[in-house]
Enzyme design. Structure first.
Site, short mmCIF file in Angstrom:
data_model
loop_
_atom_site.label_atom_id
_atom_site.label_comp_id
_atom_site.label_asym_id
_atom_site.label_seq_id
_atom_site.Cartn_x
_atom_site.Cartn_y
_atom_site.Cartn_z
N PHE A 139 0.83 -1.20 0.00
CA PHE A 139 0.00 0.00 0.00
C PHE A 139 0.87 1.25 0.00
O PHE A 139 1.89 1.32 0.71
CB PHE A 139 -0.86 0.07 1.27
CG PHE A 139 -1.80 -1.06 1.49
CD1 PHE A 139 -3.10 -1.00 1.01
CD2 PHE A 139 -1.41 -2.18 2.21
CE1 PHE A 139 -3.99 -2.04 1.23
CE2 PHE A 139 -2.30 -3.23 2.45
CZ PHE A 139 -3.58 -3.16 1.95
N ASP A 140 0.44 2.26 -0.74
CA ASP A 140 0.95 3.61 -0.56
C ASP A 140 0.34 4.15 0.74
O ASP A 140 -0.62 3.58 1.29
CB ASP A 140 0.54 4.46 -1.76
CG ASP A 140 1.03 5.89 -1.66
OD1 ASP A 140 2.11 6.12 -1.06
OD2 ASP A 140 0.35 6.79 -2.18
N GLY A 141 0.90 5.27 1.23
CA GLY A 141 0.41 5.83 2.48
C GLY A 141 -0.64 6.91 2.29
O GLY A 141 -1.85 6.67 2.39
N ASP A 188 -2.33 6.07 -5.10
CA ASP A 188 -3.27 7.08 -5.59
C ASP A 188 -2.74 7.87 -6.77
O ASP A 188 -3.49 8.64 -7.37
CB ASP A 188 -3.62 8.05 -4.45
CG ASP A 188 -2.44 8.93 -4.06
OD1 ASP A 188 -2.58 10.17 -4.11
OD2 ASP A 188 -1.38 8.39 -3.72
#
Length: 314
Positions: free
Chosen positions: A161-163, A274
């Site tokens: 996951f990106d943050g 995102d």
């Protein structure tokens, strides 16, 4: 008693995210629905090739056993019911057990996420993904053309996951977009002990944590945070996860380095980010999906690209 999906990780997935239906989709896009349906009917006994999210789904289903169902996968598709027959036959040919499906014949499918209680929605349709995110469901548009997940970890589901704007809200990203990297670093250092607000994928991470805690004799789960943050902004991200009581197995604070090569080494079954630029780079190496959330996805694309080009945090 009626059937229930309570206490299960529920993944809703479109047919194109699960299988490679790109040839058939080209015919569908011409607007000749009858010809598309006929083609799927003619190929009813021809199993479809794996799609971008195939490995993720197959491994998650391996958490189920005769004693307990921990994961439920539901096909949620704009396909017609006839084409749905081929989807289910392809699922069976792949040795997976998927019992539920909703086929809307071109109508919006995302409205069925609520009764499913879905923890994740994967689709190749960007509009459906945006609508799902707007309703509060973790959702991502799969990057069609991403490579299949590697085969080095057959007994481990790996998810990265990106943050900001994915696991966390885009509060800090808004500071960066408006004032630049120095202001972002100062903002995060000052608020290091204040947890970040929840992002759109926090519910999925929490559900995966519960699945990980439940355990399985045949399958493990490994998660990673892969972010452009660097010290000192790393501390707030870590403290936020601690505040949630949800950990990740690996954390990569890359300070603007391209993520693709690091993801190639981690070998996830899926990666969520995102920013389209990050997804395009990651999709050269691993299965990836775009989360159309946060300020980056509401700003004009040209402006976002220009700002990224001026910063080493891109």
């Amino acid at each position: 008693m009626p059937a229930t999906l309570q206490d299960q990780l529920v993944v809703a997935i479109s047919s194109r995210a699960l299988f490679d239906f790109e040839e058939e989709n080209c015919l569908f896009e011409t607007g000749d629905a009858a010809a598309y349906m006929q083609l799927q009917l003619e190929r009813l006994d021809v199993p479809a090739r794996p799609g971008v999210a195939f490995s993720l789904v197959k491994k998650l289903l391996a958490f189920n056993d005769a004693a307990q169902r921990r994961v439920e996968v539901v096909v949620l598709s704009r396909n017609d019911p006839v084409s749905g027959m081929r989807v289910f036959r392809s699922v069976a040919a792949a040795g997976m057990t998927v019992e539920r499906g909703v086929f809307t014949q071109g109508r919006d499918p995302f409205r069925y996420l609520r009764p499913l209680g879905a923890h994740l929605f994967l689709s190749a349709n960007e509009a459906d993904v945006r609508q799902a995110l707007g309703l509060g469901f973790p959702a991502a548009r799969v990057a069609i053309g991403s490579p299949q997940a590697g085969s080095n970890h057959p007994d481990e589901v790996r998810i990265a996951f990106d943050g900001d704007a994915v696991l966390f809200a885009d509060e800090a990203e808004r500071v960066y977009q408006a004032k630049g990297l120095a202001a972002f670093q100062k903002h995060e250092k000052l608020k290091a002990e204040l947890p970040l607000p929840d992002g759109p994928f926090k519910p999925l991470l929490a559900a995966l944590h519960r699945l990980q805690q439940a355990g399985s004799p045949v399958m493990r789960l490994r998660t990673a945070l892969v972010t452009a943050r660097s010290a000192p902004a790393h501390e707030r991200a870590i403290r936020t996860l601690m505040h949630w009581g949800v950990g990740v197995d690996e954390a990569m604070f890359l300070g603007g380095l391209p993520k693709g090569e690091f993801l190639r080494e981690f070998e996830p079954d899926f990666f969520f980010d995102d920013q389209t630029g990050h997804i395009e780079h990651a999709a050269r190496h691993v299965p990836a999906g775009h989360v159309a959330a946060g300020v980056t996805n509401s700003a004009p694309a040209a402006e976002t690209t220009a700002r990224r080009a001026r910063s080493n945090r891109a």
